[in-house]
Design an enzyme around this catalytic site. Structure first.
Site, mmCIF file in Angstrom:
data_model
loop_
_atom_site.group_PDB
_atom_site.id
_atom_site.type_symbol
_atom_site.label_atom_id
_atom_site.label_comp_id
_atom_site.label_asym_id
_atom_site.label_seq_id
_atom_site.Cartn_x
_atom_site.Cartn_y
_atom_site.Cartn_z
ATOM 1 C CB CYS A 96 -0.592 51.809 -32.240
ATOM 2 S SG CYS A 96 -2.360 51.781 -31.944
ATOM 3 C CB CYS A 245 -7.697 62.092 -28.184
ATOM 4 S SG CYS A 245 -8.752 61.835 -26.763
ATOM 5 C CG HIS A 371 -1.901 57.188 -33.733
ATOM 6 N ND1 HIS A 371 -0.907 56.358 -34.232
ATOM 7 C CD2 HIS A 371 -2.393 56.525 -32.638
ATOM 8 C CE1 HIS A 371 -0.810 55.270 -33.489
ATOM 9 N NE2 HIS A 371 -1.702 55.341 -32.522
HETATM 10 N N1 COA Z 1 -7.424 66.416 -31.460
HETATM 11 C C1 COA Z 1 -7.780 67.661 -31.844
HETATM 12 N N2 COA Z 1 -8.807 67.926 -32.683
HETATM 13 C C2 COA Z 1 -9.494 66.870 -33.136
HETATM 14 C C3 COA Z 1 -9.186 65.550 -32.773
HETATM 15 C C4 COA Z 1 -8.104 65.348 -31.899
HETATM 16 N N3 COA Z 1 -7.767 64.105 -31.522
HETATM 17 N N4 COA Z 1 -10.052 64.712 -33.385
HETATM 18 C C5 COA Z 1 -10.879 65.488 -34.112
HETATM 19 N N5 COA Z 1 -10.541 66.793 -33.973
HETATM 20 C C6 COA Z 1 -11.213 67.963 -34.535
HETATM 21 C C7 COA Z 1 -11.545 67.799 -36.004
HETATM 22 O O1 COA Z 1 -10.505 68.284 -36.821
HETATM 23 C C8 COA Z 1 -12.777 68.610 -36.140
HETATM 24 O O2 COA Z 1 -12.432 69.988 -36.183
HETATM 25 P P1 COA Z 1 -13.271 71.010 -37.103
HETATM 26 O O3 COA Z 1 -14.666 71.011 -36.547
HETATM 27 O O4 COA Z 1 -12.550 72.311 -36.909
HETATM 28 O O5 COA Z 1 -13.200 70.482 -38.483
HETATM 29 C C9 COA Z 1 -13.495 68.401 -34.814
HETATM 30 O O6 COA Z 1 -12.471 68.042 -33.880
HETATM 31 C C10 COA Z 1 -14.518 67.284 -34.862
HETATM 32 O O7 COA Z 1 -13.917 66.171 -35.536
HETATM 33 P P2 COA Z 1 -14.554 64.733 -35.522
HETATM 34 O O8 COA Z 1 -13.793 63.881 -36.490
HETATM 35 O O9 COA Z 1 -16.027 64.854 -35.720
HETATM 36 O O10 COA Z 1 -14.238 64.252 -34.034
HETATM 37 P P3 COA Z 1 -14.810 63.000 -33.331
HETATM 38 O O11 COA Z 1 -15.556 63.442 -32.131
HETATM 39 O O12 COA Z 1 -15.493 62.102 -34.318
HETATM 40 O O13 COA Z 1 -13.451 62.250 -32.856
HETATM 41 C C11 COA Z 1 -11.989 61.554 -31.104
HETATM 42 C C12 COA Z 1 -12.676 62.742 -31.818
HETATM 43 C C13 COA Z 1 -11.093 62.083 -30.001
HETATM 44 C C14 COA Z 1 -13.062 60.624 -30.516
HETATM 45 C C15 COA Z 1 -11.162 60.774 -32.157
HETATM 46 O O14 COA Z 1 -10.188 61.627 -32.699
HETATM 47 C C16 COA Z 1 -10.494 59.540 -31.555
HETATM 48 O O15 COA Z 1 -11.130 58.513 -31.392
HETATM 49 N N6 COA Z 1 -9.196 59.615 -31.236
HETATM 50 C C17 COA Z 1 -8.461 58.491 -30.636
HETATM 51 C C18 COA Z 1 -8.001 57.540 -31.715
HETATM 52 C C19 COA Z 1 -7.398 56.311 -31.105
HETATM 53 O O16 COA Z 1 -7.919 55.736 -30.162
HETATM 54 N N7 COA Z 1 -6.288 55.849 -31.666
HETATM 55 C C20 COA Z 1 -5.599 54.695 -31.185
HETATM 56 C C21 COA Z 1 -4.802 55.065 -30.007
HETATM 57 S S1 COA Z 1 -4.091 53.725 -29.142
#
Ligand code: COA
Length: 425
Positions: A96, A245, A371
């Site tokens: 990252c 997240c 991100h």
């Molecule tokens: N913060 C706020 N809202 C989020 C979000 C986040 N991080 N991630 C997704 N959403 C929202 C989407 O916009 C969607 O909203 P909507 O229903 O109004 O359209 C809803 O949540 C569902 O989205 P979806 O893509 O199905 O979520 P998900 O459950 O598949 O993924 C996480 C959510 C948190 C698991 C994912 O964002 C994630 O893995 N984040 C971490 C990424 C990471 O590890 N990066 C490297 C860091 S070192």
């Protein structure tokens, strides 16, 4: 080791242009198309113009096109699509922190005297796979023999750090959540952000959705009560919930770097890069602390020494908030606040707000701006460029001359850290 005592740039380096694509779920656009979007935005920001043929070299930070697009040679393809074929184009991978590691290569390219004008940035297209597969792909940035193979994912690793932080300092979950609230407030003012919406805006949208579906309408007293609601803010890895997240994002960003002596050929208002530090570390399982990122402390020390400044001189910073706990650790590792209560409460007490004593992540940070892992570090410089030149629009830091700023970008769970310091003269 006297020859390693004090690092310095062989000659001055200035940033004279900076641009980014819109961050978010960019269906139908590939890596290279996102990079072209960022490049066009960068070109438009160069006050006196830049002819692409004058750019001598390109570095592109990228974490995993081979996984998300089954495509290697991303830097070469970006070079082709922006009209730089024939010039050196190199991909830089540091998880990252790939974006700022790429920028650091550009800085060294100028500082060494090898080039006068270079482009550096990053790109990531992450939304081609479902979240589960992306989580697995990202987990390849851990030490897979000891971490991912034992079930650790990135949310899980940062959750371990959050638990350790709470255990050590008695930090409350609300302290982490207030980081998310602040960064969403900032992101709401950033048209390029993945989520251009405050938590209050999101609450309004959720209420509207419930009404539309004929479901019972929630009646949260405030943002914290919303963030406490397991239906709307589910646990991802305790204590990190959805709004702790960063999201999975597509995006690109890049900056134009030139030798200090020619900076005024491009703009009357260059931003000088006066400090740069980078360090690596063992994976988390090998470290003796879970409550700070030692590589970030080393990188910060190097950058402060090179710049001849200290944390108290920094007027604002973009820091790596891949999870809300990461921002709490960052503001302590950088020396802005004491580790523990002071760092954990900085957001809730308004100290890191746009009008606070140390504005942090005015762009919305990774949490709200998004991100795209290979691009995030480069996008931090875009925000610094705009804020330092007074061009950040509605999210401009008020009543403050931002003449010194800092970026802090962490690779994976702290196996790489890059810290850079910027000056406007
Ligand atoms: N913060 C706020 N809202 C989020 C979000 C986040 N991080 N991630 C997704 N959403 C929202 C989407 O916009 C969607 O909203 P909507 O229903 O109004 O359209 C809803 O949540 C569902 O989205 P979806 O893509 O199905 O979520 P998900 O459950 O598949 O993924 C996480 C959510 C948190 C698991 C994912 O964002 C994630 O893995 N984040 C971490 C990424 C990471 O590890 N990066 C490297 C860091 S070192």
């Amino acid at each position: 080791m006297p020859y390693q005592e004090k690092r310095k740039l062989g000659r001055g380096v200035a940033m004279v242009g900076a641009g980014m694509s819109k961050f978010g779920v960019r269906n139908g656009l590939s890596n290279r198309e996102l990079f072209v979007e960022a490049f066009e935005d960068m070109k438009a920001s160069v006050d006196k113009g830049i002819d692409t043929k004058d750019i001598e070299a390109l570095w592109v930070g990228n974490c995993g096109t081979e996984i998300w697009e089954s495509q290697l040679v991303v830097a070469v393809l970006c070079a082709q699509w922006i009209g730089m074929t024939g010039k050196p184009a190199t991909k830089v991978e540091a998880a990252c922190a790939s974006g700022s590691a790429a920028v650091r290569q550009g800085i060294m390219g100028i500082a060494s005297g090898m080039y006068d004008v270079v482009l550096a940035g990053g790109v990531e297209k992450m939304t081609t796979l479902p979240t589960n597969d992306t989580t697995t792909a990202l987990a390849s940035g851990t030490d897979i023999s000891y971490e991912a193979s034992g079930g650790f994912t990135f949310p899980g690793l940062y959750a371990a750090m959050a638990n350790a932080y709470m255990n050590e300092y008695g930090t409350k979950i609300e302290d982490f959540r207030k980081v998310g609230i602040k960064n969403h407030d900032n992101g709401a003012l950033n048209p390029n952000a993945h989520f251009s919406a405050s938590i209050t805006d999101i609450m309004g949208k959720q209420i509207a959705k419930c009404k539309e579906r004929g479901q019972s309408v929630p009646n949260w007293a405030d943002e914290l009560e919303f963030l406490d609601d397991p239906v709307f803010n589910p646990v991802i890895a305790w204590p990190m919930r959805l709004y702790d997240c960063s999201p999975v994002t597509d995006g690109a960003a890049c900056v134009l770097l030139v030798a200090e002596e020619i900076a005024k050929d491009f703009t009357d208002n260059p931003i000088y890069i006066i400090g740069s530090g980078q360090a690596c570390d063992e994976a988390l399982h090998g470290r003796d602390t879970l409550i700070s990122v030692p590589a970030a402390k080393i990188a910060a020390q190097q950058a402060y020494e090179m710049a001849g400044v200290g944390p108290q001189d920094v007027k604002m910073a973009e820091v790596h908030d891949c999870f809300t706990v990461a921002e709490v650790m960052a503001v302590a590792d950088l020396g802005f606040f004491r580790p523990g209560e002071e760092a954990a409460r900085a957001a809730g007490e308004g100290k890191t707000a746009r009008d606070g004593i140390k504005p942090i992540n005015t762009s919305g940070g990774l949490k709200s701006k998004g991100h795209p892992v290979g691009a995030s570090g480069a996008a931090q410089l875009v925000e610094i460029f705009r804020q330092m030149r007074g061009e950040a629009g509605g999210r401009q830091v008020p009543n403050r001359d931002i003449d010194l700023a800092l970026t802090h970008n962490v690779g994976a769970h702290g196996t790489t850290a890059v810290v850079q310091i910027y000056e406007r003269r």
